[in-house]
Design a protein around this motif. Sequence first.
Motif, PDB file in Angstrom:
ATOM      1  N   PRO A 360       0.348   5.854  -5.538  1.00  0.00           N
ATOM      2  CA  PRO A 360       1.791   6.163  -5.462  1.00  0.00           C
ATOM      3  C   PRO A 360       2.073   7.659  -5.582  1.00  0.00           C
ATOM      4  O   PRO A 360       2.773   8.116  -6.502  1.00  0.00           O
ATOM      5  CB  PRO A 360       2.363   5.375  -6.642  1.00  0.00           C
ATOM      6  CG  PRO A 360       1.248   5.349  -7.640  1.00  0.00           C
ATOM      7  CD  PRO A 360      -0.020   5.273  -6.836  1.00  0.00           C
ATOM      8  N   VAL A 361       1.515   8.420  -4.677  1.00  0.00           N
ATOM      9  CA  VAL A 361       1.719   9.863  -4.643  1.00  0.00           C
ATOM     10  C   VAL A 361       2.138  10.267  -3.235  1.00  0.00           C
ATOM     11  O   VAL A 361       2.040   9.481  -2.287  1.00  0.00           O
ATOM     12  CB  VAL A 361       0.433  10.619  -5.059  1.00  0.00           C
ATOM     13  CG1 VAL A 361       0.078  10.321  -6.506  1.00  0.00           C
ATOM     14  CG2 VAL A 361      -0.724  10.241  -4.145  1.00  0.00           C
ATOM     15  N   LYS A 362       2.583  11.486  -3.092  1.00  0.00           N
ATOM     16  CA  LYS A 362       3.059  11.969  -1.808  1.00  0.00           C
ATOM     17  C   LYS A 362       1.935  12.036  -0.790  1.00  0.00           C
ATOM     18  O   LYS A 362       2.114  11.724   0.391  1.00  0.00           O
ATOM     19  CB  LYS A 362       3.702  13.343  -1.982  1.00  0.00           C
ATOM     20  CG  LYS A 362       4.302  13.899  -0.700  1.00  0.00           C
ATOM     21  CD  LYS A 362       4.968  15.247  -0.950  1.00  0.00           C
ATOM     22  CE  LYS A 362       5.559  15.804   0.347  1.00  0.00           C
ATOM     23  NZ  LYS A 362       6.211  17.128   0.113  1.00  0.00           N
ATOM     24  N   GLU A 363       0.753  12.443  -1.227  1.00  0.00           N
ATOM     25  CA  GLU A 363      -0.384  12.546  -0.325  1.00  0.00           C
ATOM     26  C   GLU A 363      -0.895  11.153   0.055  1.00  0.00           C
ATOM     27  O   GLU A 363      -0.673  10.170  -0.661  1.00  0.00           O
ATOM     28  CB  GLU A 363      -1.512  13.351  -0.976  1.00  0.00           C
ATOM     29  CG  GLU A 363      -1.162  14.793  -1.267  1.00  0.00           C
ATOM     30  CD  GLU A 363      -0.923  15.601  -0.003  1.00  0.00           C
ATOM     31  OE1 GLU A 363      -1.532  15.270   1.037  1.00  0.00           O
ATOM     32  OE2 GLU A 363      -0.132  16.550  -0.050  1.00  0.00           O
ATOM     33  N   LYS A 364      -1.595  11.077   1.186  1.00  0.00           N
ATOM     34  CA  LYS A 364      -2.107   9.806   1.691  1.00  0.00           C
ATOM     35  C   LYS A 364      -3.499   9.574   1.107  1.00  0.00           C
ATOM     36  O   LYS A 364      -4.512   9.938   1.691  1.00  0.00           O
ATOM     37  CB  LYS A 364      -2.149   9.841   3.224  1.00  0.00           C
ATOM     38  CG  LYS A 364      -2.237   8.476   3.870  1.00  0.00           C
ATOM     39  CD  LYS A 364      -2.103   8.592   5.382  1.00  0.00           C
ATOM     40  CE  LYS A 364      -2.148   7.221   6.030  1.00  0.00           C
ATOM     41  NZ  LYS A 364      -2.023   7.326   7.520  1.00  0.00           N
ATOM     42  N   ILE A 365      -3.530   8.944  -0.066  1.00  0.00           N
ATOM     43  CA  ILE A 365      -4.779   8.716  -0.796  1.00  0.00           C
ATOM     44  C   ILE A 365      -4.946   7.214  -1.026  1.00  0.00           C
ATOM     45  O   ILE A 365      -4.016   6.534  -1.473  1.00  0.00           O
ATOM     46  CB  ILE A 365      -4.791   9.468  -2.139  1.00  0.00           C
ATOM     47  CG1 ILE A 365      -4.594  10.974  -1.908  1.00  0.00           C
ATOM     48  CG2 ILE A 365      -6.089   9.214  -2.892  1.00  0.00           C
ATOM     49  CD1 ILE A 365      -4.477  11.784  -3.179  1.00  0.00           C
ATOM     50  N   PHE A 366      -6.129   6.716  -0.720  1.00  0.00           N
ATOM     51  CA  PHE A 366      -6.419   5.287  -0.852  1.00  0.00           C
ATOM     52  C   PHE A 366      -7.617   5.080  -1.777  1.00  0.00           C
ATOM     53  O   PHE A 366      -8.570   5.858  -1.756  1.00  0.00           O
ATOM     54  CB  PHE A 366      -6.748   4.668   0.512  1.00  0.00           C
ATOM     55  CG  PHE A 366      -5.607   4.688   1.491  1.00  0.00           C
ATOM     56  CD1 PHE A 366      -4.776   3.578   1.637  1.00  0.00           C
ATOM     57  CD2 PHE A 366      -5.364   5.809   2.276  1.00  0.00           C
ATOM     58  CE1 PHE A 366      -3.731   3.590   2.535  1.00  0.00           C
ATOM     59  CE2 PHE A 366      -4.318   5.832   3.179  1.00  0.00           C
ATOM     60  CZ  PHE A 366      -3.496   4.718   3.309  1.00  0.00           C
ATOM     61  N   PHE A 367      -7.531   4.006  -2.543  1.00  0.00           N
ATOM     62  CA  PHE A 367      -8.676   3.575  -3.345  1.00  0.00           C
ATOM     63  C   PHE A 367      -9.129   2.222  -2.811  1.00  0.00           C
ATOM     64  O   PHE A 367      -8.400   1.235  -2.849  1.00  0.00           O
ATOM     65  CB  PHE A 367      -8.314   3.466  -4.823  1.00  0.00           C
ATOM     66  CG  PHE A 367      -9.432   2.929  -5.670  1.00  0.00           C
ATOM     67  CD1 PHE A 367     -10.637   3.614  -5.769  1.00  0.00           C
ATOM     68  CD2 PHE A 367      -9.299   1.729  -6.355  1.00  0.00           C
ATOM     69  CE1 PHE A 367     -11.686   3.117  -6.531  1.00  0.00           C
ATOM     70  CE2 PHE A 367     -10.338   1.223  -7.123  1.00  0.00           C
ATOM     71  CZ  PHE A 367     -11.535   1.920  -7.215  1.00  0.00           C
ATOM     72  N   GLN A 368     -10.355   2.183  -2.289  1.00  0.00           N
ATOM     73  CA  GLN A 368     -10.937   0.944  -1.783  1.00  0.00           C
ATOM     74  C   GLN A 368     -12.006   0.477  -2.765  1.00  0.00           C
ATOM     75  O   GLN A 368     -12.768   1.291  -3.301  1.00  0.00           O
ATOM     76  CB  GLN A 368     -11.560   1.165  -0.404  1.00  0.00           C
ATOM     77  CG  GLN A 368     -10.552   1.547   0.679  1.00  0.00           C
ATOM     78  CD  GLN A 368     -11.249   1.944   1.972  1.00  0.00           C
ATOM     79  OE1 GLN A 368     -11.932   2.969   2.027  1.00  0.00           O
ATOM     80  NE2 GLN A 368     -11.082   1.140   3.007  1.00  0.00           N
ATOM     81  N   PHE A 369     -12.080  -0.831  -2.968  1.00  0.00           N
ATOM     82  CA  PHE A 369     -13.025  -1.344  -3.943  1.00  0.00           C
ATOM     83  C   PHE A 369     -13.525  -2.719  -3.499  1.00  0.00           C
ATOM     84  O   PHE A 369     -12.842  -3.459  -2.786  1.00  0.00           O
ATOM     85  CB  PHE A 369     -12.378  -1.451  -5.328  1.00  0.00           C
ATOM     86  CG  PHE A 369     -11.106  -2.256  -5.346  1.00  0.00           C
ATOM     87  CD1 PHE A 369     -11.116  -3.616  -5.614  1.00  0.00           C
ATOM     88  CD2 PHE A 369      -9.884  -1.653  -5.080  1.00  0.00           C
ATOM     89  CE1 PHE A 369      -9.955  -4.362  -5.628  1.00  0.00           C
ATOM     90  CE2 PHE A 369      -8.704  -2.391  -5.082  1.00  0.00           C
ATOM     91  CZ  PHE A 369      -8.739  -3.751  -5.357  1.00  0.00           C
ATOM     92  N   SER A 370     -14.733  -3.028  -3.921  1.00  0.00           N
ATOM     93  CA  SER A 370     -15.292  -4.348  -3.634  1.00  0.00           C
ATOM     94  C   SER A 370     -16.384  -4.645  -4.649  1.00  0.00           C
ATOM     95  O   SER A 370     -16.968  -3.741  -5.255  1.00  0.00           O
ATOM     96  CB  SER A 370     -15.865  -4.413  -2.211  1.00  0.00           C
ATOM     97  OG  SER A 370     -17.012  -3.590  -2.084  1.00  0.00           O
ATOM     98  N   ALA A 371     -16.656  -5.926  -4.797  1.00  0.00           N
ATOM     99  CA  ALA A 371     -17.743  -6.377  -5.661  1.00  0.00           C
ATOM    100  C   ALA A 371     -18.216  -7.719  -5.134  1.00  0.00           C
ATOM    101  O   ALA A 371     -17.437  -8.492  -4.566  1.00  0.00           O
ATOM    102  CB  ALA A 371     -17.283  -6.505  -7.109  1.00  0.00           C
TER     103      ALA A 371
END
Length: 761
Positions: A360-371
């Motif tokens: 939830p920031v102005k920049e386009k940042i993603f966190f991807q995760f898997s297990a």
Amino acid sequence: MTRLKSLFTLIIIFIGFITYAQTGTISGKITDPEGIPLKATSVSIPKLKIGVSSDDAGNYKLENVPSGTWAIELNHIGFGFHKESITINGAPLSKDFTLNEKSGELQEVVVSGTMREVSKLESPVPVEVYTSKFFKANPTPSLFDALQNINGVRPQLNCNVCNTGDIHINGLEGPYTMILIDGMPIVSGLASVYGLSGIPQALIDRVEIVKGPASTLYGSEAVGGLINVITKKPGNAPVISADVFGTTWAEVNADFAAKFNVGKKAESLLGANYFNYNNPIDNNNDNFTDVTLQNRISIFNKWNFERKDNRVFTLAGRYVYEDRWGGEMNWAKKYRGGDEVYGESVYTSRWEVMGNYQLPVKEKIFFQFSANSHDQNSVYGNMSYIANQKIAFGQLTWFKALGRHDLLTGLAYRYTYYDDNTPATADTNDKNKPTNTNLPGIFVQDEITLNDNHKFLLGMRYDYNSLHGSILTPRINYKWSSDDKNNILRLGFGNGYRVANVFTEDHAALTGARDVVFINDLKPETSWNGNLNFVKKIYTGNTLFGIDATAFYTYFTNKIIADYDTDPTKIIYDNLDGHAISQGISLNLDVVFPNGLKILAGATAMDVYSKEEGEKTRQLFTEKFTGTWNVGYTFKSIGLTIDYTGNLYGPMRLPLLSDTDPRKEYSPWWSIQNIQLTKAVGKNIEVYGGVKNLLNWTPNKGNPFIIARANDPFDKNVQFNADGQAMVTSDNPYGLTFDPSYVFGPNQGIRGFLGLRYNLH
């Protein structure tokens, strides 16, 4: 008075005739939203039975158009159908049209090449896209089987008994292929053999394939290429869908899916796949099941959450359980693990979770995760294999546009735990020692748009493997396109690496009498790849010809070689003291006719070999030529579609057990061909059926046998000399041991199938 009325009527008719007799012209230009002319666009007024096609500049002209209001229709492949009412009063009329490109085979959105959504034509990395409609032309119970009709991609069976396998891309074996689900490295390592089963096809939106190294973005295992299975977004899926079919071999496959909303901000897609085959068949009379019996269930659930400013948050999970066995026809579970009746029995239990969260920031940042966790309990005759693998993955990516630069930077971390009951995870004192591998990495990519015609992609990745140290993988790609986008040239050069995967290297030995031998600690492989890709679209009237040609060359150092030849009782693994080459050319041809006929055909010619101490050795289980085709035609008036699909493979070098082994060293040319009829029933139902393997081809034809010593699977009557080699005796005239590794194609003959699809939108 009567005469006056008659005269008045004649005047009205005459005036009407004069008015209708007035004709004019309608002319103009047809472009896409960016102003690029669209040639070969069909422009017609069906009621008047007149029509033309636009020229190279997008111009059209309809002549002798009577005065009045008419429905004018425009049709362009890739831009769909457009209809509009237009009024002409006898004077020349100028009318321009702008057509919006439809989401179709010419303008798919792809993500695998650069990790960001771009159109297929704009991607500097060539990406092949296959939609769910493509796979419906030849329905299969698993994604593994479904890939058989894609040029340059071949599902390779590795065992005649358990029917496990991997995916070859351009002749490179399964360990060089990375399998992703929604961009997550879920199917890898231990699951490369079993993880491709049980993905409900009702949930697959498309499959993207990148051929060539992708280690710069995806790390280890993406040396030969990657296959990204992209599931449907809940909002785009039918409310309810079902796809059920059965075959004359008593196979049953069922896919179900449903979507639902939870509150106003969450939507979910739930799917399940069930496959059952429990009918032992032995058509080649070797007392072994021709096809592995299976009972499999898979459940998949995907969530999409609505957030402020359309930020992304998706969460998905899958569970797969499978019980499969193959072996002697009289095998039963009471014989599991014993040496009385031979059978290979595999229990697999696997779960996966994955997600993508935009910060939830102005920049386009993603966190991807898997297990994921994969438990396997297998027996191969009287040899057991108990294994567990756990993988955790996290990746933070930042997308930033700066002028002509589209930047991508990322931090990634991957943890792998692996344990089994073989010497592969034992220390020098033969005590169990599970492997724990930490793999942090950082990567950066810059996509530079010089102008509308020229684009560069520069990338670099650094990984630190806790077992093997630092690994650096760069790449550079260049793309040129003509002004009309009908000609595209892509040039790529990059580096890939692969860390030895214990299970993949060890599995072949478990399925027979061969012992696995690791001469040294296996070092990471490295490869350098160059490829040249050319795409051309040709319009002839309303017919589209799409040509996609690629030349590829890959040079390997430290290549991990499975040596079947030195000792027929062993599979010897070591890094190659020399180099290996994979090179070739591939061609895809896509033809779309205005009458509804579609042809997709492809061919690949390649040479894959290793060279050590000046001696060139052709790679096992690798054909020099492969061809595929998919021909479909729809009879629109009756809602009937016919699909003819198939593949053709050239000879492959196969492993023999001795100089006296009577089986052929090279496989013959072989082909699997299928035909299917699909009938639409109303808006929601399709009934389909057909015949698979029309030629009734099986690999035993032309060979005295496929499985060596199927009559003595525990080698009880084999005599060995002092060197451990099987001796020629009256009971063993060819000096063989039991071995099911001589396999190059499916062992299932001709069969019919019938199915039903239901979709409620």
